[in-house]
Motif scaffolding. Structure first.
Motif, short mmCIF file in Angstrom:
data_model
loop_
_atom_site.label_atom_id
_atom_site.label_comp_id
_atom_site.label_asym_id
_atom_site.label_seq_id
_atom_site.Cartn_x
_atom_site.Cartn_y
_atom_site.Cartn_z
N THR A 121 -10.10 0.33 30.44
CA THR A 121 -10.34 1.58 29.72
C THR A 121 -11.27 1.25 28.55
O THR A 121 -11.36 0.09 28.11
CB THR A 121 -9.03 2.17 29.16
N PRO A 122 -11.95 2.25 28.00
CA PRO A 122 -12.78 1.98 26.82
C PRO A 122 -11.98 1.35 25.68
O PRO A 122 -12.47 0.48 24.97
CB PRO A 122 -13.32 3.37 26.45
N GLN A 123 -10.72 1.77 25.51
CA GLN A 123 -9.89 1.20 24.45
C GLN A 123 -9.62 -0.28 24.72
O GLN A 123 -9.66 -1.10 23.79
CB GLN A 123 -8.56 1.98 24.34
N GLU A 124 -9.33 -0.63 25.96
CA GLU A 124 -9.11 -2.04 26.31
C GLU A 124 -10.40 -2.84 26.13
O GLU A 124 -10.36 -3.97 25.64
CB GLU A 124 -8.61 -2.16 27.75
N GLY A 125 -11.53 -2.26 26.51
CA GLY A 125 -12.81 -2.95 26.37
C GLY A 125 -13.18 -3.20 24.91
O GLY A 125 -13.91 -4.14 24.61
N ALA A 126 -12.67 -2.37 24.01
CA ALA A 126 -12.98 -2.52 22.58
C ALA A 126 -12.13 -3.57 21.89
O ALA A 126 -12.43 -3.97 20.75
CB ALA A 126 -12.81 -1.18 21.88
N ARG A 127 -11.09 -4.06 22.52
CA ARG A 127 -10.15 -4.97 21.85
C ARG A 127 -10.82 -6.22 21.29
O ARG A 127 -10.51 -6.65 20.17
CB ARG A 127 -9.03 -5.37 22.80
N THR A 128 -11.71 -6.84 22.04
CA THR A 128 -12.35 -8.07 21.54
C THR A 128 -13.20 -7.77 20.32
O THR A 128 -13.15 -8.51 19.33
CB THR A 128 -13.18 -8.73 22.65
N SER A 129 -13.96 -6.68 20.35
CA SER A 129 -14.77 -6.30 19.19
C SER A 129 -13.90 -6.03 17.96
O SER A 129 -14.21 -6.50 16.86
CB SER A 129 -15.59 -5.03 19.50
#
Length: 104
Positions: A49-57
């Motif tokens: 999900t976009p939220q999961e993809g943002a975790r590293t950032s």
């Protein structure tokens, strides 16, 4: 990756890292018709999900334990770069070309 590496070398007081967010369900190529659109639709089912993809950032920006620079991150942790991404001479060349292109 090379640019972040060179910026970290040139500006030691600044944090400059690169990262891969993973395969994120972004809707990329959904407006394409035919086979490409169907293939991306299939690939998206397995993406983050976009939220999961943002975790590293978000972790890089907010976690005080990650006060490092010039590194590459994936899946919220330091990851090993390809040998080409660790080439300091290539990083310096990229920096010089970037300066030439922007008039620096």
């Amino acid at each position: 990756m090379l640019f972040a590496r060179e910026l970290a070398r040139r500006e030691p007081g600044l944090r400059s890292n690169s990262l891969h967010p993973g395969l994120v369900r972004s809707g990329f190529a959904h407006n394409n018709g035919g086979l490409i659109g169907r293939l991306w639709g299939l690939v998206d089912r397995f993406g983050l999900t976009p939220q999961e993809g943002a975790r590293t950032s978000i972790r890089l920006a907010a976690d005080p334990s990650l006060l490092v620079s010039g590194r590459y991150f994936s899946a919220e942790r330091v990851a090993k770069e390809a040998p080409q991404a660790r080439d300091d001479r290539a990083a310096a060349r990229l920096w010089a070309l970037s300066e030439a292109y922007v008039g620096g």
